[in-house]
Motif scaffolding. Sequence first.
Motif, mmCIF file in Angstrom:
data_model
loop_
_atom_site.group_PDB
_atom_site.id
_atom_site.type_symbol
_atom_site.label_atom_id
_atom_site.label_comp_id
_atom_site.label_asym_id
_atom_site.label_seq_id
_atom_site.Cartn_x
_atom_site.Cartn_y
_atom_site.Cartn_z
ATOM 1 N N GLN A 1 1.025 -1.216 -0.005
ATOM 2 C CA GLN A 1 0.090 -0.096 -0.086
ATOM 3 C C GLN A 1 0.887 1.388 0.105
ATOM 4 O OE1 GLN A 1 -2.085 0.943 3.526
ATOM 5 N NE2 GLN A 1 -3.799 1.935 2.438
ATOM 6 N N GLU B 1 2.310 1.567 -3.385
ATOM 7 C CA GLU B 1 1.381 2.306 -4.337
ATOM 8 C C GLU B 1 0.889 3.541 -4.077
ATOM 9 O OE1 GLU B 1 -0.491 0.045 -7.286
ATOM 10 O OE2 GLU B 1 1.694 -0.080 -6.939
ATOM 11 N N LEU C 1 0.876 6.425 -7.155
ATOM 12 C CA LEU C 1 -0.301 6.744 -7.858
ATOM 13 C C LEU C 1 -0.619 8.072 -7.216
ATOM 14 C CD1 LEU C 1 -2.634 3.322 -7.231
ATOM 15 C CD2 LEU C 1 -1.632 4.033 -9.414
ATOM 16 N N CYS D 1 -4.809 8.205 1.010
ATOM 17 C CA CYS D 1 -4.637 6.964 0.648
ATOM 18 C C CYS D 1 -5.287 5.709 1.479
ATOM 19 C CB CYS D 1 -3.323 6.558 0.027
ATOM 20 S SG CYS D 1 -3.212 4.725 -0.618
ATOM 21 N N ILE E 1 -7.094 1.940 -2.524
ATOM 22 C CA ILE E 1 -6.136 1.025 -3.308
ATOM 23 C C ILE E 1 -6.678 -0.361 -2.725
ATOM 24 C CG2 ILE E 1 -4.076 -0.066 -3.084
ATOM 25 C CD1 ILE E 1 -2.803 2.573 -2.807
#
Length: 382
Positions: free
Chosen positions: A20, A23, A27, A100, A183
Motif C-alpha cells: 500500500q 502504491e 499513484l 490513500c 487501493i
Amino acid sequence: MKICGIICEYNPFHFGHEYQLREAQRLSGADAVICFMSGNFVQRGEASVLEKHVRARHAVLGGADAVIELPTCFATSSAEIFAKGAIHLLSSIPELSVLCFGAESATASELKKAATLLLNEPKEISEKIQILLSKGISYAKARAEAWKEAIDPALLTSPNNILALEYTKAILSKNINLEILPIQRQGSGYLEKTLSTKYPSATAIREAIHKGTPVYGIADYVKNDLPTSLENGLDLIENYAILNKTVNEIAQTPDCTEGLEYAFKNALSQGKRHLAESLTSARYTTSRIRRILLQNMLNITKEDIKRYLQTPLYLNVLAVKKSRTDLLSVLGNAKAPLIIRAHDEEKLSPVALQCFQTDIFAERVYSQLYPLKEKKEIFIEK
C-alpha cells in the motif's frame, strides 16, 4: 510540497502494508507519504501487539516518510469517530492533499456517491434502521439492510470499505479539499485467520502469535520484534475501572448506549471476569464491548470527543526517516502544534493538552502490560 496521508494501525506491519505504501507513492505522485497511526491501543479495543514507536519504526523501514500518532481518544472509538478524528488531524496540514486507504472493492466515485447518500439520510431509512435495531441486530447490519436498494451492501459490511466510507463522509462533511485514493486490498481478507506468505492479514498474524505458531508474510525487522505471547492483564485493569465507576460515569463513554452500563456492572456482580465474551451478542459486537471497557478505563467521554473534534489538536511525531527531516519544517507550519521534543506540549491549548494527556496515560498503562524493551527513537535510518 505534495503530501499523501495514510490512516493506519499496523498491528503489526506486514507485506500488504508495504504494498500500500508503494502504491500510495506511485499513484499519488506525492513528494512524501505520512502515516497517521494508532498508538498503544487500537480500534478493536485491545492493546497493540507492539509499542507505538516500534510500529512507527517498522512503517518507516517499510516505506513511510514519517509517522504521526492518531490521538488515543480517536484510535479507540467507533469507525465513524476514528475517521472523523483522523480527518480532523489531517486537515490541519495544508500540504496534505491526498488520502490513500485500502478498500475491498470500492472506487472513489462509488464512495463519494454512497457517502453523500448517508450524509443526507431520509427519514424513512432512519426509521427502518431503528426497526431493525429493535429486532436485536447490530447497527452495521441494520444500516446495510436499510440501504441495500441504494448502496452496494459490500460498502457497508466489508471492514476496509466501511472505514473508507467513513473517511469520505468526514471529508465531505468538513468540505475540505482532499483527494481520496482507494487501493484495492491484496491477499487475505481483513478478518482472515489463515496465514498467507505474501499478503497476510494482521488478524492472521496475531492469531499465529497467540497460538505460538510460525509467522509468515512480514519482514525480518518486524518478526524480530514480535512478542512470544499476547497475554496481558488488560482485562483486570478494565474490570477494576468498571468497579470504580458509577453507572452514570460508565454511560459517558463514547460507545456506551442503551443501558449497557448496567450490563457491565451486573456481569461483574455475578463474578464474570471476561466481560467482552460475556456481553457479546448479535446486537453488540465484541469489538464494541472492548472499546467501552477501554474508553472507560482511559477516562474518555462523549463530551471529550465532541470538544476534541472542534479544537486544533497536535501532531505528535513518532518516527521520521532521517533523510526526510525537511518534513518537520512543513509540519511545523500546520494549524496544529508539532510535538517532537520534551515540553513541546506546553504549546497546546487546554483542550488539546487534555487530549495529549490521555495519550500519555495510555502509554503508562501499556507499559504495565508490556514493559518497554528499547529506547524510543524518532529519527530512523533506512
